[in-house]
Motif scaffolding. Structure first.
Motif, PDB file in Angstrom:
ATOM      1  N   VAL A 202      69.681  45.110  84.181  1.00 31.83           N
ATOM      2  CA  VAL A 202      69.604  45.166  82.719  1.00 31.83           C
ATOM      3  C   VAL A 202      69.281  43.775  82.192  1.00 31.83           C
ATOM      4  CG1 VAL A 202      70.793  45.733  80.573  1.00 31.83           C
ATOM      5  CG2 VAL A 202      71.335  47.001  82.667  1.00 31.83           C
ATOM      6  N   PHE A 203      68.202  43.668  81.449  1.00 30.13           N
ATOM      7  CA  PHE A 203      67.842  42.410  80.800  1.00 30.13           C
ATOM      8  C   PHE A 203      68.467  42.380  79.409  1.00 30.13           C
ATOM      9  CE2 PHE A 203      64.322  43.089  83.810  1.00 30.13           C
ATOM     10  CZ  PHE A 203      64.330  41.871  84.482  1.00 30.13           C
ATOM     11  N   ILE A 204      69.252  41.343  79.146  1.00 31.46           N
ATOM     12  CA  ILE A 204      69.937  41.189  77.862  1.00 31.46           C
ATOM     13  C   ILE A 204      69.422  39.920  77.198  1.00 31.46           C
ATOM     14  CG2 ILE A 204      72.174  40.932  76.726  1.00 31.46           C
ATOM     15  CD1 ILE A 204      73.428  42.366  79.099  1.00 31.46           C
ATOM     16  N   PRO A 205      68.673  40.031  76.092  1.00 35.38           N
ATOM     17  CA  PRO A 205      68.022  38.860  75.487  1.00 35.38           C
ATOM     18  C   PRO A 205      68.961  37.988  74.657  1.00 35.38           C
ATOM     19  CG  PRO A 205      67.497  40.810  74.225  1.00 35.38           C
ATOM     20  CD  PRO A 205      68.300  41.283  75.409  1.00 35.38           C
ATOM     21  N   VAL A 206      70.081  37.599  75.266  1.00 35.05           N
ATOM     22  CA  VAL A 206      71.077  36.720  74.639  1.00 35.05           C
ATOM     23  C   VAL A 206      71.632  35.834  75.741  1.00 35.05           C
ATOM     24  CG1 VAL A 206      73.225  36.620  73.311  1.00 35.05           C
ATOM     25  CG2 VAL A 206      71.691  38.581  73.027  1.00 35.05           C
ATOM     26  N   PRO A 207      71.853  34.529  75.494  1.00 37.82           N
ATOM     27  CA  PRO A 207      72.489  33.689  76.505  1.00 37.82           C
ATOM     28  C   PRO A 207      73.869  34.253  76.880  1.00 37.82           C
ATOM     29  CG  PRO A 207      71.507  32.324  74.814  1.00 37.82           C
ATOM     30  CD  PRO A 207      71.427  33.732  74.322  1.00 37.82           C
TER      31      PRO A 207
END
Length: 397
Positions: free
Chosen positions: A52-57
């Motif tokens: 799962v790619f989560i676009p948040v640090p």
């Protein structure tokens, strides 16, 4: 489940992957909807075991202390663009509120960029604001619009199935392209030659229906050329399904050889006549279809000629058709016509009778060309090469 955050590198191994696209909270005390998404994916009803790619640090996502200066806006943009290309599916969940909490301005841009990528799954809550345009675009593509996050994710996971193991440069190949015969054939030979796929980006693809399948695609690639000890990264690969082509010929009383040629309008034709002249040829929507049966089918479809005895089809060979442009190949067959078959072709040529598949806007005409007329015909070099190969290299003259 592997979570890849915006301050993580692109993974070197994937089996199946989802990018969670959509607006992020702008208020520090607001909870990101992606927490609920992770819970859904971990639930027993979905039990997702991919990436799962989560676009948040990462630290920001979990609300722990972190140094904001360690991750720049440029870093964020670059990471999102790259990982959306890597992801097998891009799941857009758009709980939009335009009062400042989650306006989703960037989401609109990404949605527009990804709309035709073949990887998009879309949903939004019933009370989401300003989503009618996105709804309409999805419906125009005959794609579903979900109103619950769980249903959106459940649909995405069902599309991925068991996935496929990919490593290194392979992770840049979306799952639905990876599984095509077109890609696997090209990639097998690339590796056989000792070369290596370093990176790729899907630029365009065309799907056919009934049954739904990838007919063609355009892929930018970065390839390591082992024999030359260098990279090649200024080209793309156009791939379409392989074709079966048939050289149907008749040897008349004076030993002149007459060849059945199909005339058809194609938008890419670049001659003064405006029609392509070619051997009967085409591809099958079924990857399991024997190329010889595809050849038989094309002869029926484009020429109205039914051959029941399959042993009459002689396999010539398989070669790439236009190696500097496309990776697809032609399986070439030849068949000698009987006098009755030849005369029937001539009658249909005189009548200017049309064949083809109307549902595919295909309309073909027949013409017989003798060997002595080849140099004056509008056959392209690939067709002349097939004729030469079948008649002369294989000693059928």
């Amino acid at each position: 489940m592997q979570l890849v955050f915006a301050d993580h590198p692109v993974p070197s191994v994937v089996t199946k992957s989802i990018f969670l696209a959509g607006p992020s909270p702008r208020e520090a005390n607001a909870i990101d909807w992606r927490h609920e998404a992770i819970s859904c994916l971990c639930s027993s009803s979905i039990d997702y075991d991919g990436t799962v790619f989560i676009p948040v640090p990462e630290q920001r996502f979990y609300g722990t202390d972190y140094d904001p200066s360690a991750w720049t806006y440029d870093n964020q943009i670059s990471w999102e663009c790259e990982c959306r290309h890597v992801a097998d599916l891009i799941v857009f969940w758009v709980p939009r509120h335009v009062n400042g909490r989650m306006p989703g301005f960037t989401t609109n841009v990404e949605f527009g960029e990804d709309l035709h990528c073949g990887k998009i799954v879309y949903g939004r809550p019933e009370d989401a604001e300003k989503c009618l345009y996105l709804d309409k675009r999805m419906k125009d593509l005959k794609l579903p619009v979900f109103i619950s996050l769980e249903d959106t994710l459940h649909h995405a996971v069902s599309l991925l199935g068991t996935g496929a193991f990919r490593t290194s440069g392979e992770v840049y190949i979306p799952l639905f392209i990876w599984k095509t015969e077109q890609f696997q054939s090209w990639y097998f030979n690339l590796k056989t030659a000792g070369n290596r796929l370093e990176k790729a980006k899907l630029l365009h693809h065309v799907e056919s229906s009934n049954p739904k399948h990838v007919f063609s695609y355009l892929l930018w690639v970065k390839v390591w050329i082992e024999a030359e000890n260098r990279y090649k990264e200024n080209e793309f690969v156009f791939a379409r399904k392989d074709i079966s082509a048939v050289l149907a010929y008749y040897r008349d009383s004076d030993e002149d050889i007459k060849i059945v040629i199909v005339k058809e309008f194609r938008s890419s034709v670049n001659n003064a006549d405006g029609f392509v002249y070619e051997l009967p040829s085409g591809s099958s929507s079924s990857p399991s279809m024997d190329p010889q049966f595809t050849a038989k089918h094309e002869l029926e479809e484009e020429c109205g000629l039914t051959i029941m005895d399959m042993s009459r089809f002689k396999f010539i060979e398989q070669r790439q058709v236009a190696a500097t442009l496309s990776s697809h190949r032609a399986q070439l067959y030849s068949i000698e016509l009987t006098k009755d078959e030849y005369e029937n072709i001539l009658k249909n040529e005189i009548k200017n009778k049309t064949f083809g598949v109307p549902d595919d806007s295909e309309r073909t005409y027949l013409t017989m060309v003798s060997i002595s007329q080849l140099q004056h015909s509008l056959l392209d070099f690939s067709m002349l090469g097939m004729i030469y190969c079948a008649l002369f290299l294989n000693k059928q003259d």
